[in-house]
Design an enzyme around this catalytic site. Structure first.
Site, mmCIF file in Angstrom:
data_model
loop_
_atom_site.group_PDB
_atom_site.id
_atom_site.type_symbol
_atom_site.label_atom_id
_atom_site.label_comp_id
_atom_site.label_asym_id
_atom_site.label_seq_id
_atom_site.Cartn_x
_atom_site.Cartn_y
_atom_site.Cartn_z
ATOM 1 N N TRP A 15 0.869 -1.191 0.000
ATOM 2 C CA TRP A 15 0.000 0.000 0.000
ATOM 3 C C TRP A 15 0.897 1.229 0.000
ATOM 4 O O TRP A 15 1.783 1.362 0.834
ATOM 5 C CB TRP A 15 -0.904 -0.029 1.217
ATOM 6 C CG TRP A 15 -1.790 1.170 1.389
ATOM 7 C CD1 TRP A 15 -2.483 1.842 0.415
ATOM 8 C CD2 TRP A 15 -2.092 1.816 2.626
ATOM 9 N NE1 TRP A 15 -3.210 2.859 0.980
ATOM 10 C CE2 TRP A 15 -2.992 2.872 2.335
ATOM 11 C CE3 TRP A 15 -1.705 1.615 3.946
ATOM 12 C CZ2 TRP A 15 -3.505 3.719 3.316
ATOM 13 C CZ3 TRP A 15 -2.208 2.444 4.934
ATOM 14 C CH2 TRP A 15 -3.089 3.487 4.603
ATOM 15 N N LYS A 45 -13.783 -0.810 4.601
ATOM 16 C CA LYS A 45 -14.286 -1.554 3.441
ATOM 17 C C LYS A 45 -15.350 -2.555 3.837
ATOM 18 O O LYS A 45 -16.416 -2.608 3.217
ATOM 19 C CB LYS A 45 -13.127 -2.298 2.745
ATOM 20 C CG LYS A 45 -12.142 -1.346 2.050
ATOM 21 C CD LYS A 45 -11.183 -0.733 3.025
ATOM 22 C CE LYS A 45 -10.049 0.138 2.538
ATOM 23 N NZ LYS A 45 -10.044 0.900 1.377
ATOM 24 N N ASP A 66 -1.342 -5.773 9.044
ATOM 25 C CA ASP A 66 -2.257 -4.720 8.598
ATOM 26 C C ASP A 66 -3.464 -5.423 7.988
ATOM 27 O O ASP A 66 -3.322 -6.167 7.007
ATOM 28 C CB ASP A 66 -1.563 -3.815 7.565
ATOM 29 C CG ASP A 66 -2.446 -2.644 7.175
ATOM 30 O OD1 ASP A 66 -2.062 -1.863 6.287
ATOM 31 O OD2 ASP A 66 -3.541 -2.501 7.774
#
Ligand SMILES: Cc1ncc(COP(=O)(O)O)c(CN[C@](O)(C(=O)O)[C@@H](O)C(=O)O)c1O
Length: 405
Positions: free
Chosen positions: A136, A253, A217
């Site tokens: 990311w 999300k 993560d």
């Protein structure tokens, strides 16, 4: 000279610039495959039905006020979010070795975790952390901001458009003892390639052997497989293996709460006593930065996690989202392979999981998709599968076929 007139112009964030460019584009067939945000089959953001329901309940509840939350967040949210990722029967949770702090979504959890490590982790030499290549885009700045140098470990093999497992394992083996290693819990961003259980087991045993620290993560729990527990497998395996770790958790999300900024940081300590001391230091850091986190989204998530009927409905809503993404993967693969006969092998489109697909397109081909076809994606070839719908997938497949030929 006036203050600040030497301030340099910073580069725009890649993901947010892409969204802005897409919005500014007036082309009728434009397609946004940039930001990792779920869209329904009409390309609209989707407010989960369970969130709508929880919201109605919340708005009717006149015991709800707008007072400050505790520094470490809404207790019922923290107490439910931990077991969601660590497991309802997690020994670490039972033995009160888990510290859970509500953060400003996944980004806030990554930041607070990196800040805490930079202040309290006993680095074996340099203050550094190993993050996957690619990863990311925001991970680099998050670690640099707190004085931890982000180094990369190999993760992706362009030849197979899959996991470079040997490179990954080799880097974990050769990293200095007690290294901090960032791991994507599931649905790796941007590749959509996750280690198999066997590969996770091999990585865990090396990390245990070398006393590494696992910085998980987790921004897509439920998105990879459609199943919350399946997507938490790696985290739970590492806890069971006794590897020191923390987990950054985002509900952006999987609960569709992007702008409400709902997340948590969970740090697993060696003892309940250590956990209490860790929590006290996290509170000092959090107080100086945000004082206490936003209440609205945490209340919604606490409801959908705490009320069985709402939890079941949430799991159905997650399956709706992950199911639609899997349908798009299959349809894109069918179009490229059977209809258009696009040169190259496209099996990775259906082998990869979660929000993203790493297409293997070159930066030049990505540029052509944007400029000639008004299809927006990051220059590393990542596409957010949720941006595809039954209405635009044919147009996208044709455009991809054109730039590949
Ligand atoms: C691996 C990973 N970790 C953490 C986050 C933070 O998410 P939040 O702070 O909103 O909870 C993202 C989101 N990354 C993106 O989906 C993306 O890569 O497109 C996008 O939201 C972003 O912020 O870049 C992510 O992909």
């Amino acid at each position: 000279a006036e203050s600040f007139d030497e301030v340099a112009l910073a580069p725009l964030d890649v993901i947010f610039k892409l969204t802005a460019d897409y919005k500014a584009d007036t082309h009728p067939q434009k397609v946004n495959l940039g930001v990792g945000a779920y869209r329904d089959d009409s390309s609209k953001p989707w407010v989960l039905p369970v969130i709508k329901k929880a919201n109605e309940i919340l708005l009717k509840d006149d015991s709800v006020d707008h007072e400050y939350l505790p520094i470490t967040g809404l207790p019922e949210f923290c107490n439910l979010a931990g077991p969601l990722i660590l497991g309802a029967d997690s020994p670490a949770v039972k033995e009160k070795r888990v510290v859970s702090v509500q953060c400003i979504s996944g980004t806030g959890a990554n930041h607070l975790a990196a800040l805490f490590l930079s202040r309290f982790y006993k680095f074996n030499g340099a203050k550094q952390a190993f993050i996957s290549d690619p990863t990311w885009v925001n991970h680099f700045n998050i670690f640099r901001n707190v004085g931890v140098e982000p180094l990369t470990y190999p993760y992706y093999d362009p030849k197979t458009i899959g996991l470079d497992f040997d490179g990954f394992l080799g880097a974990v083996k050769s990293a200095p003892l007690k290294s901090v290693i960032l791991l994507h819990a599931c649905a790796h961003n941007p590749t959509g390639v996750d280690p198999t259980h066997e590969q996770w087991e091999a990585i865990a045993s090396v990390m245990k052997e070398r006393s590494h620290f696992a910085f998980f993560d987790c921004a897509y729990q439920g998105f990879a497989s459609g199943d919350l527990d399946a997507d938490a497998w790696a985290v739970r395996h590492f806890v069971a293996t006794g590897i020191p770790l923390l987990v950054c958790q985002s509900f952006a999300k999987n609960a569709g709460l992007y702008g409400e900024r709902v997340g948590a940081l969970h740090i697993v300590s060696a003892s309940a006593d250590a956990a209490a001391r860790v929590k006290s230091q996290l509170a000092v850091l959090q107080r100086s930065e945000i004082s206490n986190p936003p209440a609205y989204g945490a209340r919604l998530v606490a409801m959908i996690l705490g009320q069985p009927a709402l939890f079941d409905e949430w799991k159905r809503d997650i399956k709706t989202m992950s199911g639609r993404i899997i349908t798009m993967r299959k349809e894109l693969h069918r179009l490229l392979t059977h209809e258009l006969k696009t040169p190259g092998n496209w099996d990775h489109i259906i082998n990869q999981i979660g929000m993203f697909s790493f297409t293997g397109l070159s930066p030049t081909q990505c540029k052509a998709l944007i400029e000639e076809h008004h299809i927006y994606l990051t220059s590393n070839g990542r596409i957010s599968m949720a941006g595809l719908t039954s209405h635009n997938i044919g147009y996208f497949a044709k455009a991809l076929d054109t730039v590949v030929r």
